[in-house]
Motif scaffolding. Structure first.
Motif, PDB file in Angstrom:
ATOM      1  N   VAL A 138       0.841  -1.196   0.000  1.00 12.54           N
ATOM      2  CA  VAL A 138       0.000   0.000   0.000  1.00 12.54           C
ATOM      3  C   VAL A 138       0.876   1.246   0.000  1.00 12.54           C
ATOM      4  N   LEU A 139       0.274   2.367  -0.354  1.00 12.56           N
ATOM      5  CA  LEU A 139       0.960   3.659  -0.336  1.00 12.56           C
ATOM      6  C   LEU A 139       0.395   4.479   0.818  1.00 12.56           C
ATOM      7  N   CYS A 140       1.257   4.906   1.733  1.00 14.72           N
ATOM      8  CA  CYS A 140       0.809   5.588   2.948  1.00 14.72           C
ATOM      9  C   CYS A 140       1.802   6.681   3.318  1.00 14.72           C
ATOM     10  N   MET A 141       1.416   7.529   4.260  1.00 12.25           N
ATOM     11  CA  MET A 141       2.344   8.535   4.752  1.00 12.25           C
ATOM     12  C   MET A 141       3.318   7.886   5.739  1.00 12.25           C
ATOM     13  N   THR A 142       4.402   8.543   6.031  1.00 14.30           N
ATOM     14  CA  THR A 142       5.366   8.026   7.002  1.00 14.30           C
ATOM     15  C   THR A 142       4.670   7.797   8.344  1.00 14.30           C
ATOM     16  N   GLY A 143       4.740   6.552   8.818  1.00 13.38           N
ATOM     17  CA  GLY A 143       4.090   6.195  10.075  1.00 13.38           C
ATOM     18  C   GLY A 143       2.588   6.088   9.998  1.00 13.38           C
ATOM     19  N   GLY A 144       2.022   6.151   8.795  1.00 18.45           N
ATOM     20  CA  GLY A 144       0.572   6.139   8.635  1.00 18.45           C
ATOM     21  C   GLY A 144      -0.027   4.747   8.675  1.00 18.45           C
ATOM     22  N   HIS A 145      -1.337   4.707   8.526  1.00 18.20           N
ATOM     23  CA  HIS A 145      -2.065   3.446   8.562  1.00 18.20           C
ATOM     24  C   HIS A 145      -1.497   2.492   7.512  1.00 18.20           C
ATOM     25  N   GLY A 146      -1.122   1.293   7.966  1.00 20.94           N
ATOM     26  CA  GLY A 146      -0.591   0.285   7.062  1.00 20.94           C
ATOM     27  C   GLY A 146       0.882   0.419   6.753  1.00 20.94           C
ATOM     28  N   TYR A 147       1.598   1.269   7.476  1.00 24.10           N
ATOM     29  CA  TYR A 147       3.022   1.464   7.168  1.00 24.10           C
ATOM     30  C   TYR A 147       3.810   0.167   7.262  1.00 24.10           C
ATOM     31  N   TYR A 148       3.317  -0.769   8.083  1.00 20.45           N
ATOM     32  CA  TYR A 148       4.039  -2.022   8.314  1.00 20.45           C
ATOM     33  C   TYR A 148       3.949  -2.981   7.133  1.00 20.45           C
ATOM     34  N   GLY A 150       3.600  -1.288   3.868  1.00 16.86           N
ATOM     35  CA  GLY A 150       3.435  -0.306   2.820  1.00 16.86           C
ATOM     36  C   GLY A 150       4.704   0.394   2.408  1.00 16.86           C
ATOM     37  N   ILE A 151       4.546   1.341   1.501  1.00 14.46           N
ATOM     38  CA  ILE A 151       5.612   2.229   1.068  1.00 14.46           C
ATOM     39  C   ILE A 151       5.269   3.610   1.615  1.00 14.46           C
ATOM     40  N   GLU A 152       6.130   4.150   2.448  1.00 16.65           N
ATOM     41  CA  GLU A 152       5.871   5.434   3.088  1.00 16.65           C
ATOM     42  C   GLU A 152       6.315   6.572   2.166  1.00 16.65           C
ATOM     43  N   VAL A 153       5.428   7.533   1.989  1.00 17.38           N
ATOM     44  CA  VAL A 153       5.714   8.672   1.114  1.00 17.38           C
ATOM     45  C   VAL A 153       5.307   9.964   1.812  1.00 17.38           C
ATOM     46  N   ASP A 154       6.023  11.035   1.489  1.00 14.99           N
ATOM     47  CA  ASP A 154       5.687  12.362   1.995  1.00 14.99           C
ATOM     48  C   ASP A 154       5.884  13.365   0.872  1.00 14.99           C
ATOM     49  N   GLY A 155       4.788  13.985   0.468  1.00 15.67           N
ATOM     50  CA  GLY A 155       4.844  14.938  -0.632  1.00 15.67           C
ATOM     51  C   GLY A 155       4.429  14.302  -1.940  1.00 15.67           C
ATOM     52  N   ALA A 156       3.947  15.131  -2.857  1.00 19.99           N
ATOM     53  CA  ALA A 156       3.422  14.638  -4.130  1.00 19.99           C
ATOM     54  C   ALA A 156       4.490  13.951  -4.973  1.00 19.99           C
ATOM     55  N   ALA A 162       6.560   6.524  -5.925  1.00 23.57           N
ATOM     56  CA  ALA A 162       6.144   5.230  -5.370  1.00 23.57           C
ATOM     57  C   ALA A 162       5.067   4.593  -6.235  1.00 23.57           C
ATOM     58  N   ALA A 163       4.150   5.397  -6.751  1.00 25.01           N
ATOM     59  CA  ALA A 163       3.119   4.874  -7.641  1.00 25.01           C
ATOM     60  C   ALA A 163       3.751   4.269  -8.891  1.00 25.01           C
ATOM     61  N   GLU A 197      -3.019  16.483  -2.644  1.00 23.87           N
ATOM     62  CA  GLU A 197      -1.973  16.549  -3.675  1.00 23.87           C
ATOM     63  C   GLU A 197      -1.258  15.198  -3.822  1.00 23.87           C
ATOM     64  N   GLU A 198      -1.011  14.541  -2.708  1.00 26.49           N
ATOM     65  CA  GLU A 198      -0.363  13.227  -2.761  1.00 26.49           C
ATOM     66  C   GLU A 198      -1.278  12.192  -3.408  1.00 26.49           C
ATOM     67  N   ILE A 199      -2.541  12.220  -3.010  1.00 25.19           N
ATOM     68  CA  ILE A 199      -3.499  11.270  -3.587  1.00 25.19           C
ATOM     69  C   ILE A 199      -3.663  11.528  -5.079  1.00 25.19           C
ATOM     70  N   ARG A 200      -3.753  12.785  -5.453  1.00 26.20           N
ATOM     71  CA  ARG A 200      -3.939  13.127  -6.869  1.00 26.20           C
ATOM     72  C   ARG A 200      -2.772  12.643  -7.709  1.00 26.20           C
ATOM     73  N   ALA A 201      -1.551  12.768  -7.187  1.00 18.47           N
ATOM     74  CA  ALA A 201      -0.378  12.295  -7.938  1.00 18.47           C
ATOM     75  C   ALA A 201      -0.456  10.793  -8.177  1.00 18.47           C
ATOM     76  N   ILE A 202      -0.890  10.037  -7.178  1.00 14.15           N
ATOM     77  CA  ILE A 202      -1.016   8.576  -7.311  1.00 14.15           C
ATOM     78  C   ILE A 202      -2.084   8.231  -8.337  1.00 14.15           C
ATOM     79  N   VAL A 203      -3.216   8.910  -8.245  1.00 14.37           N
ATOM     80  CA  VAL A 203      -4.315   8.647  -9.177  1.00 14.37           C
ATOM     81  C   VAL A 203      -3.892   8.927 -10.616  1.00 14.37           C
ATOM     82  N   GLU A 204      -3.206  10.027 -10.822  1.00 11.43           N
ATOM     83  CA  GLU A 204      -2.760  10.367 -12.173  1.00 11.43           C
ATOM     84  C   GLU A 204      -1.871   9.269 -12.753  1.00 11.43           C
TER      85      GLU A 204
END
Length: 406
Positions: A138-148, A150-156, A162-163, A197-204
């Motif tokens: 999964v794609l998540c923020m650093t320390g976010g839900h599912g980080y264990y 997932g791939i942690e990302v911060d910023g678009a 990661a996408a 912005e992060e979600i939009r980058a993944i969707v694109e």
């Protein structure tokens, strides 16, 4: 090519239609014909379907195929810290999926991208299992839900990279962790995590690659971020209201409610070993979740059946409980079947090949004993599962028989 014909069935076609005393004729190339007046059609194998109901093969819309439904999901994911351990669980659970009538599953997160590797092994005939639509990590923020897992990302920019990496690895979809969740320790469920912005980058990036996106989204702000960013499928959506539902209808967004994930936690409670923080969060979510599902369904939102299998006591072979709960909350039996057949096929971009019983579609079929419109427990009595025209599971005199495709 060897043809199979099953006669005297109750047939649900996946489009909302139901026909009694019907037949279905198929081979490994696909469905040849379905309906009445087929008993003279040539077939090498003829099966008496009296007392049985046939539907398109069921699809599990939201599972974590490598997780077993133990009381503490996060603990299992963090304990199984090798690819071999995760793959072993995934392979075992694949058989459990088949025996519960599932011909396909959409995996929504595995460590080490195991679901992608599992899909490839099944497609190559090395393992027996359902069709797998795999997100990998999964794609998540650093320390976010599912980080264990997932791939942690911060910023678009990190989210976009990661996408692209998951697409390179062969993911069929991208799973986005947009909010906090019930199973993660130390965070509030529903709080926004990845930004618009992060979600939009993944969707694109997903849409550029021709694949879909699905977002774990529980609170209103997080759901709205996802909808505005163009996410294709909202998972859980425990706080849906009129504004969210209206936007989902306008955009054609799919909704996978995963009702049993919440229900089992509340039903089993802390006494079963589920962490207290999980129970407390799920009790809060239940205040709005079940009514929100009913409202979304009645408004016409496109619902995908899925359980979030792998969460506490939410086993890979228990799809029937989700069907029954959906019906208890107002969904017709015919629409329950559509939510597990045609709708996920549309959402995953394969409706031209599967999801309904009609000539030319894959012969993915689930047969159960009894008629679910007369007895909901029929959903639990799976008798045969055909995948690509081949019998892969049958229940003979109460015994499970798996038939590997060679």
């Amino acid at each position: 090519m060897m043809r199979t014909r099953i006669d005297d069935l109750i047939l649900y076609d996946g489009k909302g239609g139901r026909l009694e005393s019907a037949s279905v004729l198929f081979d490994e190339n696909g469905i040849v014909a379905a309906g009445r007046g087929l008993k003279d059609a040539q077939a090498e194998t003829v099966i008496d379907g009296k007392g049985l109901t046939c539907t398109p093969g069921w699809v599990q819309g939201h599972t974590h195929i490598a997780v077993d439904g133990l009381p503490n999901m996060q603990a299992q994911v963090m304990r199984d810290d090798t690819e071999a351990a995760v793959m072993a669980s995934a392979a075992r659970n694949s058989l459990r999926c088949l025996k519960s009538g599932l011909v396909a599953v959409r995996d929504m997160g595995t460590n080490f991208d195991v679901s992608i590797k599992l899909r490839d092994a099944i497609n190559a005939g090395k393992l027996l299992g359902p069709r797998v639509y795999a997100s990998g990590r999964v794609l998540c923020m650093t320390g976010g839900h599912g980080y264990y897992f997932g791939i942690e990302v911060d910023g678009a920019d990190e989210a976009r990279k990661a996408a692209r990496a998951q697409i390179k690895r062969g993911a069929d979809l991208l799973k986005i962790m947009a909010t906090g969740g019930g199973q993660s320790k130390g965070m509030k469920a529903g709080v926004p995590q990845l930004s618009y912005e992060e979600i939009r980058a993944i969707v694109e990036e997903a849409h550029h690659a021709g694949i879909h996106t699905a977002a774990h989204a529980q609170g209103k702000e997080g759901v709205m971020n996802c909808l505005r960013a163009g996410v294709d499928s909202i998972e859980h959506g425990v706080t849906l209201d009129d504004e969210q539902i209206e936007l989902m209808l306008k955009q054609g967004t799919y909704f996978c409610p995963t009702l049993m994930a919440l229900w089992y936690v509340i039903e089993k409670g802390e006494a079963s070993g589920i962490p207290p923080y999980v129970v407390e969060k799920c009790k809060i979510q239940a205040i709005t979740h079940f009514d929100g599902f009913t409202a979304a369904y009645k408004a016409g939102v496109k619902v995908i059946a899925g359980t979030d299998a792998g969460t506490p006591f939410n086993y890979q072979d228990d799809m029937a409980s989700e069907f029954i709960k959906m019906h208890e909350l107002g969904m017709s039996v015919k629409d329950v079947i559509v939510s597990a057949t045609r709708t996920p096929a549309e959402a995953f971009g394969v409706a031209d090949r599967t999801g309904t019983i009609e000539p030319g579609k894959w012969a993915d079929l689930t047969l159960i004993e009894g008629d679910p419109e007369a007895d909901l427990e029929a959903f639990r009595r799976v008798k045969m599962v055909f995948k690509g025209g081949q019998l892969v599971y049958s229940n003979e005199n109460g015994k499970d028989v798996f038939l590997p495709v060679l």
